[in-house]
Design a protein around this motif. Structure first.
Motif, PDB file in Angstrom:
ATOM      1  N   GLY A   9       0.810  -1.214   0.000  1.00  0.00           N
ATOM      2  CA  GLY A   9       0.000   0.000   0.000  1.00  0.00           C
ATOM      3  C   GLY A   9       0.839   1.257   0.000  1.00  0.00           C
ATOM      4  N   ALA A  10       0.224   2.360   0.411  1.00  0.00           N
ATOM      5  CA  ALA A  10       0.856   3.678   0.327  1.00  0.00           C
ATOM      6  C   ALA A  10       2.120   3.778   1.162  1.00  0.00           C
ATOM      7  CB  ALA A  10      -0.144   4.748   0.764  1.00  0.00           C
ATOM      8  N   LYS A  11       2.187   3.045   2.261  1.00  0.00           N
ATOM      9  CA  LYS A  11       3.347   3.128   3.145  1.00  0.00           C
ATOM     10  C   LYS A  11       4.412   2.075   2.859  1.00  0.00           C
ATOM     11  CE  LYS A  11       0.879   5.406   6.938  1.00  0.00           C
ATOM     12  NZ  LYS A  11       1.569   6.692   6.720  1.00  0.00           N
ATOM     13  N   SER A  12       4.154   1.217   1.889  1.00  0.00           N
ATOM     14  CA  SER A  12       5.151   0.200   1.536  1.00  0.00           C
ATOM     15  C   SER A  12       6.385   0.876   0.939  1.00  0.00           C
ATOM     16  CB  SER A  12       4.573  -0.785   0.525  1.00  0.00           C
ATOM     17  OG  SER A  12       3.463  -1.470   1.052  1.00  0.00           O
ATOM     18  N   THR A  13       7.553   0.346   1.242  1.00  0.00           N
ATOM     19  CA  THR A  13       8.804   0.884   0.726  1.00  0.00           C
ATOM     20  C   THR A  13       9.359  -0.037  -0.365  1.00  0.00           C
ATOM     21  OG1 THR A  13      10.202  -0.328   2.286  1.00  0.00           O
ATOM     22  CG2 THR A  13       9.322   1.810   3.015  1.00  0.00           C
ATOM     23  N   THR A  14      10.413   0.425  -1.010  1.00  0.00           N
ATOM     24  CA  THR A  14      11.076  -0.410  -2.016  1.00  0.00           C
ATOM     25  C   THR A  14      11.556  -1.718  -1.390  1.00  0.00           C
ATOM     26  OG1 THR A  14      13.062   0.890  -1.563  1.00  0.00           O
ATOM     27  CG2 THR A  14      11.829   1.446  -3.554  1.00  0.00           C
ATOM     28  N   ASP A  15      12.098  -1.651  -0.184  1.00  0.00           N
ATOM     29  CA  ASP A  15      12.575  -2.869   0.468  1.00  0.00           C
ATOM     30  C   ASP A  15      11.420  -3.804   0.804  1.00  0.00           C
ATOM     31  OD1 ASP A  15      15.255  -2.171   0.322  1.00  0.00           O
ATOM     32  OD2 ASP A  15      15.251  -1.149   2.265  1.00  0.00           O
ATOM     33  N   ASP A  16      10.270  -3.242   1.139  1.00  0.00           N
ATOM     34  CA  ASP A  16       9.099  -4.079   1.406  1.00  0.00           C
ATOM     35  C   ASP A  16       8.689  -4.868   0.162  1.00  0.00           C
ATOM     36  OD1 ASP A  16       8.887  -3.145   4.033  1.00  0.00           O
ATOM     37  OD2 ASP A  16       7.500  -1.530   3.469  1.00  0.00           O
ATOM     38  N   VAL A  17       8.541  -4.176  -0.959  1.00  0.00           N
ATOM     39  CA  VAL A  17       8.006  -4.844  -2.146  1.00  0.00           C
ATOM     40  C   VAL A  17       9.023  -5.783  -2.798  1.00  0.00           C
ATOM     41  CG1 VAL A  17       6.359  -2.993  -2.594  1.00  0.00           C
ATOM     42  CG2 VAL A  17       8.568  -2.955  -3.736  1.00  0.00           C
ATOM     43  N   LEU A  18      10.314  -5.548  -2.525  1.00  0.00           N
ATOM     44  CA  LEU A  18      11.342  -6.410  -3.098  1.00  0.00           C
ATOM     45  C   LEU A  18      11.840  -7.467  -2.123  1.00  0.00           C
ATOM     46  CD1 LEU A  18      13.494  -3.862  -5.151  1.00  0.00           C
ATOM     47  CD2 LEU A  18      11.834  -5.528  -6.015  1.00  0.00           C
ATOM     48  N   ASP A  19      11.220  -7.555  -0.971  1.00  0.00           N
ATOM     49  CA  ASP A  19      11.641  -8.546   0.018  1.00  0.00           C
ATOM     50  C   ASP A  19      11.574  -9.957  -0.579  1.00  0.00           C
ATOM     51  OD1 ASP A  19      12.420  -9.598   2.515  1.00  0.00           O
ATOM     52  OD2 ASP A  19      10.325  -9.920   3.097  1.00  0.00           O
ATOM     53  N   GLY A  20      12.710 -10.635  -0.589  1.00  0.00           N
ATOM     54  CA  GLY A  20      12.746 -12.001  -1.114  1.00  0.00           C
ATOM     55  C   GLY A  20      12.847 -12.101  -2.623  1.00  0.00           C
ATOM     56  N   VAL A  21      12.916 -10.972  -3.320  1.00  0.00           N
ATOM     57  CA  VAL A  21      12.985 -10.976  -4.781  1.00  0.00           C
ATOM     58  C   VAL A  21      14.445 -10.979  -5.232  1.00  0.00           C
ATOM     59  CG1 VAL A  21      12.427  -9.694  -6.893  1.00  0.00           C
ATOM     60  CG2 VAL A  21      10.785  -9.768  -4.997  1.00  0.00           C
ATOM     61  N   ALA A  62      19.559  -2.610  -7.548  1.00  0.00           N
ATOM     62  CA  ALA A  62      20.937  -3.113  -7.482  1.00  0.00           C
ATOM     63  C   ALA A  62      21.158  -3.949  -6.228  1.00  0.00           C
ATOM     64  CB  ALA A  62      21.920  -1.954  -7.544  1.00  0.00           C
ATOM     65  N   ALA A  63      20.500  -3.556  -5.137  1.00  0.00           N
ATOM     66  CA  ALA A  63      20.641  -4.294  -3.886  1.00  0.00           C
ATOM     67  C   ALA A  63      20.098  -5.709  -3.994  1.00  0.00           C
ATOM     68  CB  ALA A  63      19.925  -3.549  -2.760  1.00  0.00           C
ATOM     69  N   HIS A  64      19.220  -5.934  -4.956  1.00  0.00           N
ATOM     70  CA  HIS A  64      18.638  -7.267  -5.153  1.00  0.00           C
ATOM     71  C   HIS A  64      19.236  -7.976  -6.363  1.00  0.00           C
ATOM     72  CE1 HIS A  64      15.451  -7.317  -2.024  1.00  0.00           C
ATOM     73  NE2 HIS A  64      15.697  -6.013  -2.059  1.00  0.00           N
ATOM     74  N   GLY A  65      20.383  -7.485  -6.815  1.00  0.00           N
ATOM     75  CA  GLY A  65      21.131  -8.214  -7.827  1.00  0.00           C
ATOM     76  C   GLY A  65      21.006  -7.729  -9.245  1.00  0.00           C
ATOM     77  N   ALA A  66      20.215  -6.686  -9.491  1.00  0.00           N
ATOM     78  CA  ALA A  66      20.018  -6.222 -10.864  1.00  0.00           C
ATOM     79  C   ALA A  66      21.232  -5.454 -11.370  1.00  0.00           C
ATOM     80  CB  ALA A  66      18.779  -5.330 -10.952  1.00  0.00           C
ATOM     81  N   VAL A  80       8.826  -5.121 -11.517  1.00  0.00           N
ATOM     82  CA  VAL A  80       9.384  -6.464 -11.326  1.00  0.00           C
ATOM     83  C   VAL A  80       8.584  -7.372 -10.401  1.00  0.00           C
ATOM     84  CG1 VAL A  80      11.730  -5.625 -11.758  1.00  0.00           C
ATOM     85  CG2 VAL A  80      10.911  -5.755  -9.405  1.00  0.00           C
ATOM     86  N   VAL A  81       7.544  -6.858  -9.758  1.00  0.00           N
ATOM     87  CA  VAL A  81       6.813  -7.671  -8.783  1.00  0.00           C
ATOM     88  C   VAL A  81       5.399  -8.015  -9.250  1.00  0.00           C
ATOM     89  CG1 VAL A  81       5.907  -7.758  -6.424  1.00  0.00           C
ATOM     90  CG2 VAL A  81       8.156  -6.740  -6.861  1.00  0.00           C
ATOM     91  N   ALA A  82       4.626  -7.026  -9.650  1.00  0.00           N
ATOM     92  CA  ALA A  82       3.233  -7.250 -10.057  1.00  0.00           C
ATOM     93  C   ALA A  82       3.174  -8.098 -11.331  1.00  0.00           C
ATOM     94  CB  ALA A  82       2.544  -5.915 -10.303  1.00  0.00           C
ATOM     95  N   PRO A  83       2.174  -8.981 -11.449  1.00  0.00           N
ATOM     96  CA  PRO A  83       2.010  -9.727 -12.699  1.00  0.00           C
ATOM     97  C   PRO A  83       1.810  -8.752 -13.856  1.00  0.00           C
ATOM     98  CG  PRO A  83       0.683 -10.698 -10.947  1.00  0.00           C
ATOM     99  CD  PRO A  83       1.201  -9.396 -10.421  1.00  0.00           C
ATOM    100  N   ALA A  84       2.542  -8.935 -14.926  1.00  0.00           N
ATOM    101  CA  ALA A  84       2.534  -7.979 -16.037  1.00  0.00           C
ATOM    102  C   ALA A  84       1.138  -7.759 -16.593  1.00  0.00           C
ATOM    103  CB  ALA A  84       3.484  -8.444 -17.137  1.00  0.00           C
ATOM    104  N   ASP A  85       0.366  -8.843 -16.764  1.00  0.00           N
ATOM    105  CA  ASP A  85      -0.940  -8.678 -17.409  1.00  0.00           C
ATOM    106  C   ASP A  85      -1.958  -8.000 -16.505  1.00  0.00           C
ATOM    107  OD1 ASP A  85      -1.288 -10.761 -15.649  1.00  0.00           O
ATOM    108  OD2 ASP A  85      -2.087 -12.171 -17.110  1.00  0.00           O
ATOM    109  N   GLU A  86      -1.628  -7.812 -15.225  1.00  0.00           N
ATOM    110  CA  GLU A  86      -2.547  -7.129 -14.316  1.00  0.00           C
ATOM    111  C   GLU A  86      -2.311  -5.617 -14.269  1.00  0.00           C
ATOM    112  OE1 GLU A  86      -3.007  -8.863 -10.466  1.00  0.00           O
ATOM    113  OE2 GLU A  86      -3.023 -10.925 -11.246  1.00  0.00           O
ATOM    114  N   VAL A  87      -1.129  -5.179 -14.707  1.00  0.00           N
ATOM    115  CA  VAL A  87      -0.818  -3.747 -14.651  1.00  0.00           C
ATOM    116  C   VAL A  87      -0.624  -3.127 -16.030  1.00  0.00           C
ATOM    117  CG1 VAL A  87       0.211  -3.938 -12.362  1.00  0.00           C
ATOM    118  CG2 VAL A  87       1.672  -4.159 -14.382  1.00  0.00           C
ATOM    119  N   ALA A  88      -0.451  -3.945 -17.048  1.00  0.00           N
ATOM    120  CA  ALA A  88      -0.114  -3.444 -18.383  1.00  0.00           C
ATOM    121  C   ALA A  88      -1.213  -2.566 -18.964  1.00  0.00           C
ATOM    122  CB  ALA A  88       0.161  -4.614 -19.324  1.00  0.00           C
ATOM    123  N   GLY A  89      -0.810  -1.445 -19.541  1.00  0.00           N
ATOM    124  CA  GLY A  89      -1.743  -0.515 -20.163  1.00  0.00           C
ATOM    125  C   GLY A  89      -2.582   0.252 -19.174  1.00  0.00           C
TER     126      GLY A  89
END
Length: 322
Positions: free
Chosen positions: A6-18, A43-47, A266-275
């Motif tokens: 949600g609104a208070k989620s951070t980059t580290d939250d959404v990439l946790d375990g990714v 970059a912290a998650h290997g990209a 990199v997290v959300a399913p592509a077909d759910e957010v595309a367009g």
């Protein structure tokens, strides 16, 4: 989606375990704010991150934290020069990437300018439309052949798109009075419409595009605004929120602001957010009306016919067909 943010989620939250090892990501605007945080988190998650910036010396200083994160997380950072307000620079940067030939998994079109005094880009376009929209329009299209199946483009838009639809008859304010936030709104609506049309054109080959609103964040983007104006604007929003029975407006932290970009990329399913248009790490609902407080996206910003018309206008303006 298996996990809700949600609104208070951070980059580290959404990439946790990714694990992004082996993923190559391009982020524009890595000399400050959201661009730096987006690059750091990836970059912290290997990209392997390619960061684009107009001022490379400034970007070198600003991305020290990205290099540290890359060293610890197994990613990497490369910087390239890109001035979105100068199509010669845009084309040179794109051509160099095409010549290099390495593909991208994600491109995050993050750079932008907000509410400056009236001005023009090197090519004679109104500053905000030329920088925020046309610069990215040429850059992303010129490197589109580097996107493989499964790749995504994330176009940073804004709730500011509610200030104005695009003006296809007068994009450079030649016959209408220049209003800084109206111009900003036009450019941010254009960012959404670009994602809509780019997605339509490339989805058959597995390349998708989405637009995101990072939220209200105090960054260098607001450098053209008087602090007193910002405070008055927040007070007006809070008064409207109270009248509508909603919670007061809250500025996000930079890690919270960058979260929706990396979530959509990199997290959300592509077909759910595309367009579509995303905010607070979810797909926004269509909301029409006068309120500047509620979330959501205006219908005109997702209009497929409007998106195609803007694409055609943009091609004419830059003298290039994609």
């Amino acid at each position: 989606m298996s996990q809700q943010f949600g609104a208070k989620s951070t980059t580290d939250d959404v990439l946790d375990g990714v694990d992004l090892t082996g993923k190559r990501v391009l982020v524009t605007g890595v000399s400050a704010g959201l661009g730096v945080e987006t690059a750091r988190a990836l970059a912290a998650h290997g990209a392997d991150v390619v960061g684009a910036a107009r001022d490379l010396a400034k970007a070198e200083r600003a991305t020290a934290v990205v290099r540290d994160a890359a060293a610890q997380g197994g990613g990497s950072l490369q910087l390239i020069a890109l001035d979105l307000a100068d199509l010669a620079s845009v084309r040179a940067a794109a051509d160099a990437l095409v010549a290099d030939g390495r593909p991208f998994d994600v491109v995050i079109a993050n750079a932008g300018v907000m509410a400056p005094p009236f001005g023009k880009t090197a090519d004679g376009f109104e500053t905000q439309f030329g920088t925020n929209h046309l610069g990215h329009f040429v850059f992303v299209n010129r490197i589109a052949n580097l996107f493989k199946a499964g790749s995504r483009v994330v176009s940073l838009a804004s709730a500011g798109h509610r200030f104005s639809d695009v003006n296809l008859e007068d994009p450079n304010f030649e016959t209408t009075d220049y209003v800084p936030f109206e111009a900003y709104g036009r450019s941010k609506t254009a960012n959404i419409l670009f994602a809509v049309e780019f997605d339509r054109r490339h989805k058959d080959r597995g390349v998708r595009a989405t637009a995101v609103h990072p939220g209200g964040i105090q960054t260098e983007l607001s450098r053209h605004l008087d602090p007193a104006f910002i405070q008055q604007w927040i007070e007006r929003l809070n008064a409207q929120a109270a009248a509508e029975g909603g919670p007061p407006f809250e500025l996000k932290t930079i890690p919270q602001g960058a979260a929706t970009s990396v979530w959509a990329g990199v997290v959300a399913p592509a077909d759910e957010v595309a367009g579509l248009y995303c905010e607070d790490c979810h797909v926004a609902e269509r909301v029409d009306g006068d309120s500047q407080m509620s979330g959501g996206v205006r219908s005109y910003a997702l209009d497929p016919a409007r998106a195609q018309a803007l694409w055609a206008l943009s091609e004419r303006m830059v003298g290039e067909t994609f």
